[in-house]
Design a protein around this motif. Structure first.
Motif, PDB file in Angstrom:
ATOM      1  N   ILE A 144      61.332  67.241  -8.155  1.00 39.78           N
ATOM      2  CA  ILE A 144      61.416  67.645  -9.563  1.00 39.78           C
ATOM      3  C   ILE A 144      60.789  66.574 -10.452  1.00 39.78           C
ATOM      4  O   ILE A 144      59.930  66.862 -11.290  1.00 39.78           O
ATOM      5  CB  ILE A 144      62.894  67.859  -9.973  1.00 39.78           C
ATOM      6  CG1 ILE A 144      63.459  69.122  -9.295  1.00 39.78           C
ATOM      7  CG2 ILE A 144      63.022  67.967 -11.490  1.00 39.78           C
ATOM      8  CD1 ILE A 144      64.941  69.360  -9.566  1.00 39.78           C
ATOM      9  N   PHE A 145      61.183  65.329 -10.246  1.00 39.09           N
ATOM     10  CA  PHE A 145      60.726  64.269 -11.140  1.00 39.09           C
ATOM     11  C   PHE A 145      59.259  63.916 -10.908  1.00 39.09           C
ATOM     12  O   PHE A 145      58.566  63.496 -11.822  1.00 39.09           O
ATOM     13  CB  PHE A 145      61.632  63.038 -11.022  1.00 39.09           C
ATOM     14  CG  PHE A 145      62.979  63.271 -11.634  1.00 39.09           C
ATOM     15  CD1 PHE A 145      63.217  62.954 -12.953  1.00 39.09           C
ATOM     16  CD2 PHE A 145      64.001  63.867 -10.904  1.00 39.09           C
ATOM     17  CE1 PHE A 145      64.456  63.213 -13.544  1.00 39.09           C
ATOM     18  CE2 PHE A 145      65.243  64.120 -11.479  1.00 39.09           C
ATOM     19  CZ  PHE A 145      65.472  63.797 -12.798  1.00 39.09           C
ATOM     20  N   CYS A 154      57.073  66.114 -10.394  1.00 42.36           N
ATOM     21  CA  CYS A 154      56.311  67.179 -11.049  1.00 42.36           C
ATOM     22  C   CYS A 154      56.591  67.263 -12.554  1.00 42.36           C
ATOM     23  O   CYS A 154      56.079  68.155 -13.229  1.00 42.36           O
ATOM     24  CB  CYS A 154      56.611  68.526 -10.390  1.00 42.36           C
ATOM     25  SG  CYS A 154      55.934  68.623  -8.724  1.00 42.36           S
ATOM     26  N   MET A 155      57.426  66.377 -13.068  1.00 44.57           N
ATOM     27  CA  MET A 155      57.619  66.298 -14.513  1.00 44.57           C
ATOM     28  C   MET A 155      56.568  65.345 -15.067  1.00 44.57           C
ATOM     29  O   MET A 155      56.309  64.290 -14.480  1.00 44.57           O
ATOM     30  CB  MET A 155      59.034  65.779 -14.834  1.00 44.57           C
ATOM     31  CG  MET A 155      60.122  66.825 -14.615  1.00 44.57           C
ATOM     32  SD  MET A 155      61.804  66.130 -14.620  1.00 44.57           S
ATOM     33  CE  MET A 155      62.039  65.739 -16.354  1.00 44.57           C
TER      34      MET A 155
END
Lengths: 529, 529
Positions: free
Chosen positions: A200-201, A203-204
C-alpha cells in the motif's frame, strides 16, 4: 528541511550506489522476486540506517535504541552488530571480530544453533521479537516513556505498515509527554513490495503519504534521492534530532507546545535492487555463479574488512564508547528498575465484610503509583473506571497530550481503545526495566493473544541468554469474567486468554484468581505475569 | 460540497435541536459522564443517520445495508427497526407495531430473553457482531465486493476508530474495484468520548482529520453544524452517492479513474448532550425523576407515536417497499449463493507418487475460481505464493487498485498484510452469501483469534434465528504448521488457532488435516469452516 549540509567524515558504504530508478518499474521489469530476493530486500535499507545512526550518535552523544520492524531483517542487524563488536562482547567465543567469528556468523545463520532470520532476544540491542509484524512502533513508544534522554529509532517496513496494530500505533505521539519522556524517530521504509505483492505505502505517492502522516500529527520528510541518499538521510536524521530537541526544550522549560508535531522519515529505496535475476542454481550453474560473484564483489568487501577485521574506514563511524553502540545500550539488556514496596496488607478488608476486590485493588494501586512516581504506568483500553480501578485517579490522572486538560500533567494512566497499543506500550516499557499494568475485560484481552505469546517467546529466550539481566513481569488484570457479565452478555464472553497464559510454562507465567468480592486484596507481586 | 440543497419533505425528528456547543467544553463542564450517559451517547447519532438513510433510499431507490460499529449501539438500531416495521415482520408476536410490541421492546431490552445492548444476529439488517470493536469497516467492504449495486453505510465510532483493525481498514478502498463492486459510505462519528476518556478523533481538529483521510485516499466532508444538522447531513449523503455514481460510471464505461477518491463523512455531535446531570436515583429522588421526565418529554414522543403506532410523519420518510428498508435487505438475512461444483478427484495424485498438497490445492482452487467467476474470493496476508497456492494465479490475478498493473482486471485475490482486513473482508463477503478463503501460516492466524470467535458467535445465533437463511462457511487454510517450519523457527510457531476452532461446537466448525504430501487433494467442502 534542514538548511545546512552536515559533513560526513567517513561515509558509510553505499547500499545503493547507482542512479535512481522507480522501485515499481524496476521490479516489474525484473519480473517477480524470488524468495531469496524478497527476504534480502529489507536489509540494505536497515544497514543504511544503522550506519547513519552510528554517525548521529557520535555527533550528538545520543542514547539510542534501534528497533527493527521488518520481517527477516536480522541479517542486517547481525552484520552491523558484528562490525561494531557487539557480537564479540556478548558472544566472544563464537562471534569475535576475526575471521573465525565472521565465518561462524555466516555459516551458522538461520540454521539450528545459529541466529534466526528474525530479530529475537539473542540479538544484542533488541527489545522486540521479530517475525509477527505490527508491533515495533508501539514497543518503541513504550520504551521512551519516562526515559527523557532516550531516542528510539524505529524502522517500520511498508509490509508491516499495512497491519492494524501499526496503523494505530502512529497515534502514539499523542500519548507522549515531552517533559518526562524521550522520543521516537519513526522511519517508514517503503521499498515497494511485501513478499510478492506490491505494498500500500509503496503505491502511495508522496502527496498521499505526507497528507496521511501530517494528519496523524507528524512533520514528514521523504528521503528518496538515490543519487545522494547518504547526505539526504544524514541531513534528515539531523533535522529529526533538532526537532525533537525543540519540542523537549519547550516542554521542559514549562512552555509545552500544544500538539507538538514530532518528526518522522519516509525512506524510499527499491527492493532487491542489483540482485542477479537468477542465482538459485549458482551452486551448479557457472553463469549464475559468476553473476552472484560479480554482484557480491561490487560491494568491495575488501575495503571494509581485512584479515577478518573491520577496517578503520568502518570503525571510524562507530560511536565513541561501547555503551553508546546500538548493540550495547544498557536499557536493552540490563534495565531492571525495581519498585518501592508497599504494605499491601493495609488494603485488606476486615474479616466478615464484603468489598469489591477491584475497588480495593484500585486503592492499592493508588499507593503503589504514589510511591513510584516515574517507574510504573497503567495502560488500558478505556476500562479503568468500568473496572472499578478509579481510586488510582486520586493522585494521578490520564495522560493524553491532544487533550488540553491532561497535557503535561505527568498522568500515569493511558487509556487508548487499542489493546495492541496498550500491549505494545507495556512491552516497550517493561523491556526497558519498568513496571506496567494492563487491566481489561477477559474477552478482549484475547485481541492481543498472539502478541502475548510472541512476547513470552522473547522473555523465554531472554532468560536463557546469559548476558541479559532480569526483567519485570508484564501484568494483566483480567476482569469481567463469566461470573460478572451483567448486561454485556454473549459478545463479552471468551475465556481463552487465560487459557493461553496457562499454556505457558510456570516459570514464565502465573495466574492467581480473585473472587469478585474478597476479604483480602492480592499481594502486588502475584498478579498474572 | 454539494451545490444544491436537497429539499427534505418530512424532516426526521431532530436529535440535536439546540445551538452548537463544543463537545469537549460541554462534557467537561458537566463533569464525567456516568455509565448510562456514555452508553447512550452513541445512539442519537446512529438514529440521525438511520433517518437520513431512509430518505436517501427513497430518493434514489438504493440497495443499502447499514453497519453499526459503535459499542452499545443496539438501542438506536432497535428503535429504528421497530419504527420501520422490520421487528414486526421478523418478530410478529413479540415486537409488533403496537403498544404491546413497544412495551416489550422497552422492558425486555438488555435482559435475558430480550435483545442485547450490542448488535447481534438477532438484529434484523445486521451483518456484524457488535461488542468487540474494530471490524465494522472491513466487514462493510467485504459485503460490497462483487455486489455492484450495493452501498453499505458504515458508522465507525471515534472509540472504535482508535483500534488497529479499523485504522488499517480505511485502506480498503484500495482493494475495491468500482467496475464489479459496490461502495461503502464510511461515517466517522466523532462524539468526543469513549467510556470516560476523550477520543483521539474527538481531539483532532478538522485540518488534522481532513489531512489524515485525504492521505488514506478519501474525499472528506465534515458534518458538524448542529444548527442545521439535518440539511447538512442529508446534503452530505446526497453528495456521497453522487461521487460514488461518478466513480462507478467511469469504471463501468471502460474508463476507470486511477486512484478514485471515494467519499467519506465525519459527523461531529456532542456525546450525552441534554441528558440530566444526575438521574441515577430517579427511582427514589423526585427532583431527578422530574429532570428525567423533562428530558424525555422534550423529544415530543407523542408526535412520533400515537396509540402505540408510528405516526404518518415518521412513516412518510421510510423507503417505499419493505425490501428496501435497512432491516429487510435480502442480502442481510437470506443471501446464500451456492458454488458451481468441481470434480475434485481430477486433482488427486496417483497412488504411490508424492506431491505437495498445497500445490494440488492451488490447482483445484484455480478450477473452482474459473467456474465461479463472481462468487468466490481469496484473501491472504501476502502468503499466496509462499503457501504454494500460486496455480490460482494462472487464470486470475491480484486485485489492488492503487497498482496500475492490477487495476480493473477483476482479480479474485487480495493480498494485504493485515489479517484483520482479510478476516473482515471474508466475513462481509460470506455474510452476504458468497464464499471466501483465507490461507495463512498457523502462527499468524491467531492474530484474528477473537475475530473468529466473535464471528462464530454471530453464526451460532444466526442459525438459531428462524428468519435467517443458510450461510456459506468461512474457510481457512492453515499452513506452515510445526511440521513445516523450515527457516522461520520459533517466532512462527503457535498452534493455538486450531485449538480455538476445536473449542467451537462441531456443528459450527470442522478441522480436517492434510499431510504435507498427500496422494489426494481434499474435497472442497471439507476445509476448516
Amino acid at each position: 528541511m534542514p538548511s545546512k549540509q552536515i559533513p560526513i567524515a567517513n561515509p558509510p558504504p553505499l547500499a545503493f550506489p547507482s542512479p535512481r530508478q522507480c522501485p515499481g518499474t524496476f521490479c516489474k521489469a525484473q519480473g517477480e522476486t524470488s524468495i531469496g530476493r524478497r527476504h534480502w530486500g529489507t536489509c540494505p535499507g536497515l544497514i543504511l540506517v544503522w550506519s547513519h545512526l552510528n554517525l548521529l550518535i557520535r555527533n550528538h552523544d545520543l542514547d539510542m535504541i534501534y528497533v527493527v520492524g521488518p520481517g527477516h531483517g536480522a541479517p542486517a542487524a547481525l552484520a552491523a552488530l558484528w562490525l561494531e563488536g557487539s557480537l564479540e562482547r556478548f558472544y566472544p567465543d563464537e562471534y569475535g571480530c576475526n575471521a573465525e567469528g565472521l565465518k561462524n556468523l555466516i555459516t551458522r545463520f538461520s540454521v539450528p544453533g545459529g541466529f534466526p532470520s528474525h530479530i529475537n532476544a539473542e540479538t544484542p540491542g533488541a527489545i522486540h521479537e521479530g517475525g509477527e509484524l505490527g508491533y515495533a512502533l508501539a514497543v518503541s513508544f513504550g520504551a521512551v516513556m519516562d526515559n527523557p534522554d532516550l531516542i528510539v529509532t524505529c524502522v517500520v517496513g511498508d509490509g508491516e505498515a499495512e497491519t492494524g496494530p501499526t496503523a494505530t500505533a502512529w497515534h502514539a505521539i499523542k500519548y507522549l509527554d515531552p517533559r518526562e519522556s524521550g522520543a521516537v524517530i519513526p522511519i517508514l521504509h517503503a521499498n515497494g513490495f511485501k513478499i510478492s505483492e506490491r505494498t500500500i505505502f509503496g503505491c502511495m505517492d508522496d502527496k498521499e503519504i505526507v497528507s496521511l502522516f501530517s494528519g496523524y500529527g507528524y512533520q514528514v520528510l521523504v528521503v528518496e534521492n538515490l543519487d545522494n541518499i547518504d547526505d539526504e538521510l544524514q541531513n534528515a536524521l539531523e533535522w529529526a534530532v533538532s526537532e525533537i530537541k525543540k519540542i523537549q526544550k519547550a516542554a521542559r522549560s514549562g512552555e509545552p507546545i500544544a500538539k507538538p508535531r514530532w518528526p518522522m522519515l519516509v525512506l524510499r529505496t527499491p527492493k532487491a535492487r542489483f540482485i542477479p535475476a537468477s542465482m538459485e542454481r549458482a551452486g551448479s550453474d557457472k553463469e549464475q555463479l559468476k553473476a552472484l560473484d560479480d554482484w557480491l564483489s561490487s560491494y568491495k568487501i575488501g575495503e571494509l574488512i581485512k584479515d577478518g577485521k573491520p577496517t578503520k574506514t568502518v570503525l571510524d563511524v562507530m560511536p565513541h564508547t561501547n555503551e553508546k553502540k546500538l548493540g550495547q545500550h544498557k536499557a536493552t539488556y540490563n534495565p531492571y528498575v525495581g519498585l518501592k514496596a508497599v504494605d499491601w496488607q493495609y488494603f485488606g478488608a476486615k474479616k466478615g465484610t464484603s468489598q469489591s476486590c477491584m475497588k480495593l485493588t484500585g486503592k492499592l494501586l493508588d499507593k503503589v503509583f504514589q510511591e513510584n512516581p516515574q517507574t510504573i504506568r497503567l495502560f488500558s483500553p478505556d476500562e479503568l473506571e468500568s473496572n472499578k480501578l478509579d481510586a488510582l485517579l486520586e493522585h494521578t490522572q490520564r495522560n493524553f497530550q491532544w487533550d488540553q486538560y491532561s497535557r503535561a500533567n505527568g498522568g500515569r494512566v493511558i487509556e487508548v481503545l487499542s489493546e495492541h497499543n496498550c500491549q505494545g506500550f507495556m512491552q516497550g516499557y517493561t523491556l526497558t526495566g519498568r513496571t506496567a499494568i494492563f487491566p481489561s475485560y477477559e474477552s478482549f484481552l484475547g485481541i492481543v493473544h498472539t502478541m502475548m505469546v510472541q512476547y513470552s517467546k522473547f522473555v523465554k529466550i531472554a532468560r536463557e541468554v546469559k548476558w541479559r539481566g532480569d526483567l519485570p513481569s508484564i501484568n494483566y488484570i483480567e476482569t469481567s469474567t463469566w461470573a460478572r457479565q451483567e448486561h454485556n452478555g454473549f459478545s463479552h464472553q471468551n475465556p481463552s486468554f487465560i487459557g493461553a497464559v496457562l499454556n505457558i510454562k510456570p516459570e514464565a507465567a502465573r495466574v492467581p484468581v480473585l473472587s469478585p468480592t474478597t476479604n483480602r486484596a492480592p499481594p502486588f507481586r502475584n498478579w498474572v505475569n
